[in-house]
Design a protein around this motif. Structure first.
Motif, PDB file in Angstrom:
ATOM      1  N   ILE A 391      21.377   1.576   6.613  1.00 47.70           N
ATOM      2  CA  ILE A 391      22.107   2.846   6.577  1.00 47.70           C
ATOM      3  C   ILE A 391      23.605   2.603   6.699  1.00 47.70           C
ATOM      4  O   ILE A 391      24.407   3.184   5.955  1.00 47.70           O
ATOM      5  CB  ILE A 391      21.605   3.787   7.688  1.00 47.70           C
ATOM      6  CG1 ILE A 391      20.157   4.208   7.405  1.00 47.70           C
ATOM      7  CG2 ILE A 391      22.509   5.023   7.794  1.00 47.70           C
ATOM      8  CD1 ILE A 391      19.518   5.008   8.523  1.00 47.70           C
ATOM      9  N   LEU A 392      23.996   1.732   7.625  1.00 46.79           N
ATOM     10  CA  LEU A 392      25.420   1.454   7.804  1.00 46.79           C
ATOM     11  C   LEU A 392      26.007   0.776   6.567  1.00 46.79           C
ATOM     12  O   LEU A 392      27.112   1.105   6.125  1.00 46.79           O
ATOM     13  CB  LEU A 392      25.632   0.588   9.039  1.00 46.79           C
ATOM     14  CG  LEU A 392      25.304   1.240  10.389  1.00 46.79           C
ATOM     15  CD1 LEU A 392      25.511   0.246  11.532  1.00 46.79           C
ATOM     16  CD2 LEU A 392      26.155   2.491  10.611  1.00 46.79           C
ATOM     17  N   ALA A 393      25.268  -0.171   5.997  1.00 42.04           N
ATOM     18  CA  ALA A 393      25.740  -0.845   4.786  1.00 42.04           C
ATOM     19  C   ALA A 393      25.807   0.133   3.619  1.00 42.04           C
ATOM     20  O   ALA A 393      26.765   0.111   2.824  1.00 42.04           O
ATOM     21  CB  ALA A 393      24.822  -2.014   4.441  1.00 42.04           C
ATOM     22  N   GLY A 394      24.811   0.996   3.506  1.00 39.17           N
ATOM     23  CA  GLY A 394      24.813   1.990   2.441  1.00 39.17           C
ATOM     24  C   GLY A 394      25.956   2.967   2.584  1.00 39.17           C
ATOM     25  O   GLY A 394      26.603   3.342   1.598  1.00 39.17           O
ATOM     26  N   GLY A 395      26.231   3.395   3.818  1.00 42.57           N
ATOM     27  CA  GLY A 395      27.356   4.299   4.048  1.00 42.57           C
ATOM     28  C   GLY A 395      28.678   3.655   3.680  1.00 42.57           C
ATOM     29  O   GLY A 395      29.550   4.283   3.063  1.00 42.57           O
ATOM     30  N   ALA A 396      28.842   2.373   4.048  1.00 46.44           N
ATOM     31  CA  ALA A 396      30.081   1.663   3.717  1.00 46.44           C
ATOM     32  C   ALA A 396      30.243   1.531   2.209  1.00 46.44           C
ATOM     33  O   ALA A 396      31.347   1.730   1.667  1.00 46.44           O
ATOM     34  CB  ALA A 396      30.070   0.281   4.373  1.00 46.44           C
ATOM     35  N   ALA A 397      29.163   1.206   1.508  1.00 49.77           N
ATOM     36  CA  ALA A 397      29.229   1.084   0.043  1.00 49.77           C
ATOM     37  C   ALA A 397      29.540   2.423  -0.602  1.00 49.77           C
ATOM     38  O   ALA A 397      30.290   2.502  -1.584  1.00 49.77           O
ATOM     39  CB  ALA A 397      27.900   0.531  -0.487  1.00 49.77           C
ATOM     40  N   LEU A 398      28.980   3.487  -0.050  1.00 49.94           N
ATOM     41  CA  LEU A 398      29.219   4.828  -0.583  1.00 49.94           C
ATOM     42  C   LEU A 398      30.690   5.213  -0.446  1.00 49.94           C
ATOM     43  O   LEU A 398      31.333   5.650  -1.412  1.00 49.94           O
ATOM     44  CB  LEU A 398      28.339   5.831   0.156  1.00 49.94           C
ATOM     45  CG  LEU A 398      28.509   7.313  -0.187  1.00 49.94           C
ATOM     46  CD1 LEU A 398      28.199   7.561  -1.655  1.00 49.94           C
ATOM     47  CD2 LEU A 398      27.612   8.169   0.691  1.00 49.94           C
ATOM     48  N   PHE A 399      31.242   5.014   0.737  1.00 51.70           N
ATOM     49  CA  PHE A 399      32.643   5.368   0.960  1.00 51.70           C
ATOM     50  C   PHE A 399      33.566   4.500   0.108  1.00 51.70           C
ATOM     51  O   PHE A 399      34.542   4.993  -0.462  1.00 51.70           O
ATOM     52  CB  PHE A 399      32.987   5.222   2.450  1.00 51.70           C
ATOM     53  CG  PHE A 399      32.621   6.410   3.270  1.00 51.70           C
ATOM     54  CD1 PHE A 399      33.589   7.136   3.936  1.00 51.70           C
ATOM     55  CD2 PHE A 399      31.300   6.837   3.382  1.00 51.70           C
ATOM     56  CE1 PHE A 399      33.253   8.249   4.703  1.00 51.70           C
ATOM     57  CE2 PHE A 399      30.954   7.937   4.139  1.00 51.70           C
ATOM     58  CZ  PHE A 399      31.941   8.651   4.799  1.00 51.70           C
ATOM     59  N   LEU A 427      20.612   0.990  -1.032  1.00 50.84           N
ATOM     60  CA  LEU A 427      20.536   0.667   0.391  1.00 50.84           C
ATOM     61  C   LEU A 427      20.043   1.844   1.227  1.00 50.84           C
ATOM     62  O   LEU A 427      19.332   1.655   2.230  1.00 50.84           O
ATOM     63  CB  LEU A 427      21.907   0.225   0.901  1.00 50.84           C
ATOM     64  CG  LEU A 427      22.377  -1.165   0.455  1.00 50.84           C
ATOM     65  CD1 LEU A 427      23.864  -1.329   0.702  1.00 50.84           C
ATOM     66  CD2 LEU A 427      21.587  -2.251   1.165  1.00 50.84           C
ATOM     67  N   LEU A 428      20.430   3.053   0.837  1.00 54.75           N
ATOM     68  CA  LEU A 428      20.071   4.238   1.617  1.00 54.75           C
ATOM     69  C   LEU A 428      18.650   4.717   1.340  1.00 54.75           C
ATOM     70  O   LEU A 428      18.170   5.646   1.980  1.00 54.75           O
ATOM     71  CB  LEU A 428      21.059   5.375   1.324  1.00 54.75           C
ATOM     72  CG  LEU A 428      22.480   5.159   1.848  1.00 54.75           C
ATOM     73  CD1 LEU A 428      23.427   6.207   1.269  1.00 54.75           C
ATOM     74  CD2 LEU A 428      22.505   5.215   3.371  1.00 54.75           C
ATOM     75  N   ARG A 429      17.989   4.080   0.388  1.00 57.51           N
ATOM     76  CA  ARG A 429      16.641   4.484   0.018  1.00 57.51           C
ATOM     77  C   ARG A 429      15.630   3.606   0.739  1.00 57.51           C
ATOM     78  O   ARG A 429      15.816   2.394   0.882  1.00 57.51           O
ATOM     79  CB  ARG A 429      16.477   4.343  -1.499  1.00 57.51           C
ATOM     80  CG  ARG A 429      15.177   4.883  -2.062  1.00 57.51           C
ATOM     81  CD  ARG A 429      15.168   4.709  -3.572  1.00 57.51           C
ATOM     82  NE  ARG A 429      16.374   5.285  -4.167  1.00 57.51           N
ATOM     83  CZ  ARG A 429      16.850   4.946  -5.355  1.00 57.51           C
ATOM     84  NH1 ARG A 429      16.247   4.012  -6.060  1.00 57.51           N
ATOM     85  NH2 ARG A 429      17.930   5.534  -5.834  1.00 57.51           N
ATOM     86  N   ALA A 430      14.538   4.208   1.198  1.00 53.64           N
ATOM     87  CA  ALA A 430      13.476   3.443   1.860  1.00 53.64           C
ATOM     88  C   ALA A 430      12.720   2.639   0.818  1.00 53.64           C
ATOM     89  O   ALA A 430      12.351   3.157  -0.242  1.00 53.64           O
ATOM     90  CB  ALA A 430      12.536   4.384   2.599  1.00 53.64           C
ATOM     91  N   HIS A 431      12.476   1.365   1.114  1.00 57.61           N
ATOM     92  CA  HIS A 431      11.759   0.483   0.193  1.00 57.61           C
ATOM     93  C   HIS A 431      10.442   0.067   0.836  1.00 57.61           C
ATOM     94  O   HIS A 431      10.434  -0.611   1.869  1.00 57.61           O
ATOM     95  CB  HIS A 431      12.602  -0.757  -0.123  1.00 57.61           C
ATOM     96  CG  HIS A 431      13.930  -0.429  -0.720  1.00 57.61           C
ATOM     97  ND1 HIS A 431      14.079  -0.069  -2.047  1.00 57.61           N
ATOM     98  CD2 HIS A 431      15.175  -0.362  -0.178  1.00 57.61           C
ATOM     99  CE1 HIS A 431      15.356   0.169  -2.300  1.00 57.61           C
ATOM    100  NE2 HIS A 431      16.038   0.018  -1.178  1.00 57.61           N
ATOM    101  N   PRO A 432       9.314   0.470   0.243  1.00 56.80           N
ATOM    102  CA  PRO A 432       8.013   0.105   0.820  1.00 56.80           C
ATOM    103  C   PRO A 432       7.867  -1.414   0.903  1.00 56.80           C
ATOM    104  O   PRO A 432       8.225  -2.152  -0.019  1.00 56.80           O
ATOM    105  CB  PRO A 432       7.004   0.710  -0.172  1.00 56.80           C
ATOM    106  CG  PRO A 432       7.769   1.766  -0.906  1.00 56.80           C
ATOM    107  CD  PRO A 432       9.181   1.284  -0.969  1.00 56.80           C
ATOM    108  N   GLN A 433       7.356  -1.865   2.031  1.00 57.71           N
ATOM    109  CA  GLN A 433       7.147  -3.299   2.223  1.00 57.71           C
ATOM    110  C   GLN A 433       5.791  -3.697   1.667  1.00 57.71           C
ATOM    111  O   GLN A 433       4.787  -3.025   1.898  1.00 57.71           O
ATOM    112  CB  GLN A 433       7.219  -3.651   3.716  1.00 57.71           C
ATOM    113  CG  GLN A 433       8.562  -3.338   4.357  1.00 57.71           C
ATOM    114  CD  GLN A 433       9.674  -4.147   3.741  1.00 57.71           C
ATOM    115  OE1 GLN A 433       9.503  -5.339   3.475  1.00 57.71           O
ATOM    116  NE2 GLN A 433      10.802  -3.503   3.490  1.00 57.71           N
TER     117      GLN A 433
END
Length: 439
Positions: A391-399, A427-433
């Protein structure tokens, strides 16, 4: 009684929906109105901004700067859900991730299409991108601001729970202190030209108000939701406060306009100043003053249905309305329409503005039809990520992606920023394991 309520939930409150839809429509038409195409021998070669060529148009921004209203209403709608999650920090982050993903995915589509147009224009020699270059991406700043303040919504809810309207008063006091430190008045007489001193001093400290002043409508929205203030009388008092506030701040030297301006200089927006608060008081007061008649109007089924449609189309329209200026400019050239009407005060200026608005509204229709058709075919049941790092990485990429797009414009910002937005969406999307084979 609780079981009956579960089986028959309360109908959706359409008043906040109507307010948000109205705010977005005002912004859309305001952006179109502010774009002034410039033609040479019937061909568009450049654009001006209405506020640049006509300083008096700044008073119009007291009406069209409705971002505070959108933040106010969004906070009021979201506050209850966030309050239920306050005991679980992980769920709060997950909630923000779902909001960020909901904005990242359609923005990826927007930048992908814009990037394709950029590449196509390089092949075909298209002329329209250059004069509209920054206009096509600068409006994305709203997404940054909205996601930024929503990330702090749990803190705002806690502040309301602990201090009530005292939290609002604290934000006002902090914003005033920042402007005072920025102005550095040397005598009581300097307070009469406070706005002039504030906007003449570009300091890093002034950017603290980028957070404080945009948190204010959020704090007000939560307080409104909690019933800490309401009623027509309160609304009229806030409207009067807003008018006095705007009059006093502009008289002291703050710019008349509440949008645009020079970064770090003569601007009420970059960074925000005390003057911008006057617009907030006006808008919150209007929400209260017209709440009763508006709710009666929304009780009518056709009006409620219209609000539902506008609510569903609101954010896509905001994302794509600037894109519609490209085909509008092309059509205006082909028809020989008076989209270049000279300067304010000259004959035909406002007629030219009306023609331009009609062209933009006409051309945004097929754009929106294509966007809606695409989104309806798109998978809608995407779940947001739950891992803190993702989530933090996705937020940083988004901004980062949005900032690059805004700074560089469509060329080459759309293509470079698309990488950041695409990474954020992933990154912000859930990826099934994958399941490990047993044994």
């Amino acid at each position: 009684m609780q079981q009956a309520n579960d089986r028959h939930p309360a109908p959706r409150d359409r008043y906040p929906d109507a307010l948000r839809a109205m705010a977005l429509l005002v912004v859309v038409f305001g952006h179109w109105l502010a774009t002034l195409p410039r033609l040479d021998e019937g061909l568009m070669v450049a654009t001006d901004h209405l506020l640049v060529v006509w300083e008096g148009a700044g008073v119009l921004t007291w009406v069209v700067q409705v971002v505070p209203l959108f933040v106010f209403v969004s906070a009021a709608v979201s506050a209850d859900g966030v309050r239920r999650r306050l005991s679980d920090g992980h769920r709060q982050l997950h909630w923000w991730a779902s909001r960020a993903l909901a904005l990242a995915r359609p923005t990826v589509t927007y930048l992908a299409v814009l990037g394709a147009v950029v590449l196509l224009s390089r092949v075909t020699g298209g002329r329209f991108l250059e004069p509209l270059n920054h206009s096509l991406t600068i409006h994305l700043w709203f997404l940054l601001m909205l996601l930024g303040v929503q990330a702090l919504l749990p803190l705002s809810v806690r502040a309301d729970r602990r201090w009530g309207l005292g939290a609002v008063a604290a934000l006002v006091a902090i914003a005033a202190l920042v402007d005072m430190l920025r102005a550095r008045p040397g005598s009581p007489a300097d307070l009469l030209r406070l706005g002039e001193l504030v906007t003449d001093h570009a300091t890093v400290l002034g950017w603290l108000n980028l957070l404080v002043i945009w948190l204010l409508p959020q704090q007000l929205g939560i307080a409104w939701r909690q019933g800490r203030f309401s009623g027509t009388g309160t609304g009229l008092v806030l409207i009067a406060l807003g008018l006095v506030w705007l009059g006093a701040t502009v008289s002291s030297g703050y710019p008349l306009a509440m949008v645009d301006g020079e970064v770090g200089g003569r601007s009420n927006l970059l960074p925000p100043t005390l003057a911008l608060m006057g617009v907030m008081w006006l808008q919150v007061g209007t929400v209260l003053a017209f709440e009763s008649p508006a709710r009666r109007l929304l009780a009518r089924r056709p009006v409620s249905r219209l609000v539902t449609i506008l609510g569903a189309l609101g954010m896509p329209l905001y994302l794509w309305h600037k894109f519609a200026e490209l085909p509008a400019a092309w059509l205006g050239e082909k028809l020989g329409a008076p989209i270049d009407a000279g300067l304010p005060g000259e004959a035909g200026f406002w007629w030219g503005r009306l023609v331009w608005l009609l062209l933009c509204a006409l051309m945004v229709t097929p754009v929106m039809a294509a966007v809606v058709a695409f989104e309806m075919r798109r998978r809608q049941d995407v779940v947001s990520a739950t891992g803190t790092r993702a989530i933090l990485a996705g937020g940083a990429a988004l901004f980062a992606g949005i900032l690059v797009s805004m700074a560089l414009g469509a060329v080459p910002g759309a293509i470079i920023g698309l990488g950041g937005l695409a990474a954020a969406s992933w990154l912000l999307r859930a990826h099934p394991q994958p399941r490990l084979a047993s044994g």
